[in-house]
Design a protein around this motif. Structure first.
Motif, PDB file in Angstrom:
ATOM      1  N   ASN A  98     -22.997  47.587   2.308  1.00 57.39           N
ATOM      2  CA  ASN A  98     -23.500  48.006   3.628  1.00 57.39           C
ATOM      3  C   ASN A  98     -23.172  47.006   4.750  1.00 57.39           C
ATOM      4  OD1 ASN A  98     -24.479  50.492   2.832  1.00 57.39           O
ATOM      5  ND2 ASN A  98     -26.534  49.713   2.407  1.00 57.39           N
ATOM      6  N   LYS A  99     -22.844  45.749   4.402  1.00 53.43           N
ATOM      7  CA  LYS A  99     -22.296  44.829   5.416  1.00 53.43           C
ATOM      8  C   LYS A  99     -20.800  45.074   5.538  1.00 53.43           C
ATOM      9  CE  LYS A  99     -25.577  41.049   4.467  1.00 53.43           C
ATOM     10  NZ  LYS A  99     -26.218  41.571   3.250  1.00 53.43           N
ATOM     11  N   ASN A 100     -20.154  45.195   4.375  1.00 51.43           N
ATOM     12  CA  ASN A 100     -18.725  45.519   4.295  1.00 51.43           C
ATOM     13  C   ASN A 100     -17.865  44.596   5.160  1.00 51.43           C
ATOM     14  OD1 ASN A 100     -20.153  48.617   4.222  1.00 51.43           O
ATOM     15  ND2 ASN A 100     -18.871  47.983   2.512  1.00 51.43           N
ATOM     16  N   VAL A 101     -18.062  43.322   4.967  1.00 52.99           N
ATOM     17  CA  VAL A 101     -17.197  42.329   5.597  1.00 52.99           C
ATOM     18  C   VAL A 101     -15.945  42.126   4.754  1.00 52.99           C
ATOM     19  CG1 VAL A 101     -16.994  39.885   6.240  1.00 52.99           C
ATOM     20  CG2 VAL A 101     -19.077  41.174   6.787  1.00 52.99           C
ATOM     21  N   ILE A 102     -16.109  42.079   3.436  1.00 51.90           N
ATOM     22  CA  ILE A 102     -14.994  41.833   2.523  1.00 51.90           C
ATOM     23  C   ILE A 102     -14.412  43.133   1.994  1.00 51.90           C
ATOM     24  CG2 ILE A 102     -14.292  40.661   0.385  1.00 51.90           C
ATOM     25  CD1 ILE A 102     -15.157  38.820   2.678  1.00 51.90           C
ATOM     26  N   GLU A 150     -13.832  47.047   2.094  1.00 48.49           N
ATOM     27  CA  GLU A 150     -13.796  48.279   2.894  1.00 48.49           C
ATOM     28  C   GLU A 150     -14.597  48.182   4.194  1.00 48.49           C
ATOM     29  OE1 GLU A 150     -14.922  51.422   0.162  1.00 48.49           O
ATOM     30  OE2 GLU A 150     -13.752  50.492  -1.427  1.00 48.49           O
ATOM     31  N   PRO A 151     -14.268  47.201   5.042  1.00 44.63           N
ATOM     32  CA  PRO A 151     -14.990  47.084   6.314  1.00 44.63           C
ATOM     33  C   PRO A 151     -14.817  48.314   7.187  1.00 44.63           C
ATOM     34  CG  PRO A 151     -13.080  45.640   6.280  1.00 44.63           C
ATOM     35  CD  PRO A 151     -13.227  46.174   4.896  1.00 44.63           C
ATOM     36  N   GLN A 152     -15.778  48.518   8.038  1.00 45.98           N
ATOM     37  CA  GLN A 152     -15.809  49.713   8.892  1.00 45.98           C
ATOM     38  C   GLN A 152     -14.551  49.826   9.755  1.00 45.98           C
ATOM     39  OE1 GLN A 152     -18.639  51.309   8.136  1.00 45.98           O
ATOM     40  NE2 GLN A 152     -18.078  53.161   9.263  1.00 45.98           N
TER      41      GLN A 152
END
Length: 262
Positions: A16-20, A22-24
């Motif tokens: 849900n942060k998705n920094v590493i 599959e980032p938004q």
């Protein structure tokens, strides 16, 4: 704590942060590539390595009649995903397995398509690619996405930087090396695309400090020592660099046993 436990901790932290993973910012073109490939090749069984960005996993399930099997190492992430999507109509078309990538709990030659995004640089990539190869049918398709080294980064300064702030980082491949590794594992490249994506190093460093504490070293000194390479190859501006991001569609070849020497 074992390396596998550290990877599970990273996956839960990133969910849900998705920094590493599959980032938004990359979700748009990843969805497009996957949707086009699924529409064209019509796989009956799609296997995805990791739940990654829940929005991407849900999009795949929602837009195809294929059976979607997701192998996810983190049980807490599985439970969060189920709670989020259990009432959705497409949820019955998803099967989730709690398992490791380098001991892939999928039957040999059972997948028509396999999707792996943003994980090869913190796992044992040789073992993981081999496991993925065994899971795919001959003629099956492999969608691979991940950051690359710049072709002229002969010393691997970007790798060294990431290892200094991200203790689980292993390696990024230059494009030619990645294609060679895939070819040696009986994958032929059908199509690929490289996008230039921004990475905010200050934000990433802060992110890793919250997860790894003092193990996440100071990136500023490293950048200063390699300012020329980062400026020339990775377009350093402030604390932001531009990095090549690879997406490729491969097909699993059938070995040519007639040319195999015994």
């Amino acid at each position: 704590m074992s390396r596998f436990e550290d990877i599970v901790r990273l996956i839960e932290y990133d969910y849900n942060k998705n920094v590493i993973i599959e980032p938004q910012s990359r979700l748009g073109f990843l969805k497009e590539i996957i949707a086009q490939s699924v529409k064209k090749h019509k796989p009956a069984v799609i296997v995805k390595a990791g739940l990654g960005n829940s929005g991407l996993a849900a999009s795949i399930a929602e837009e195809t009649d294929s059976l979607l099997v997701i192998v996810e190492p983190c049980l807490n992430v599985i439970n969060k995903f189920r709670e989020e999507y259990k009432e959705k109509s497409f949820f019955s078309g998803i099967k989730i397995i709690n398992g490791n990538f380098d001991k892939f709990p999928v039957d040999y030659y059972s997948a028509d398509m396999l999707i792996c995004l943003d994980i090869l640089d913190f796992v044992n990539s040789a073992a993981v690619i081999d496991e993925f190869r065994l899971a795919l049918k001959f003629g099956g398709y492999f969608i691979l996405g991940g950051l690359l080294l710049h072709d002229d980064d002969a010393e691997g300064v970007f790798d060294d930087l990431m290892r200094s702030i991200f203790p689980l980082h292993t390696d990024y491949y230059p494009e030619n090396d990645l294609n060679t590794v895939m070819n040696l594992n009986e994958f032929s490249l059908l199509d690929s695309k490289i996008e230039s994506v921004p990475l905010d190093l200050a934000m990433r460093h802060e992110y890793f400090c919250k997860l790894f504490g003092s193990e996440a070293g100071d990136f500023k000194k490293f950048i200063e020592e390699h300012i020329e390479e980062f400026s020339k190859l990775y377009k350093l501006k402030g604390a932001t660099i531009k990095v090549p991001y690879f997406t490729g569609l491969f097909i699993r070849r059938k070995p040519d046993f007639n040319n195999t020497k015994i």
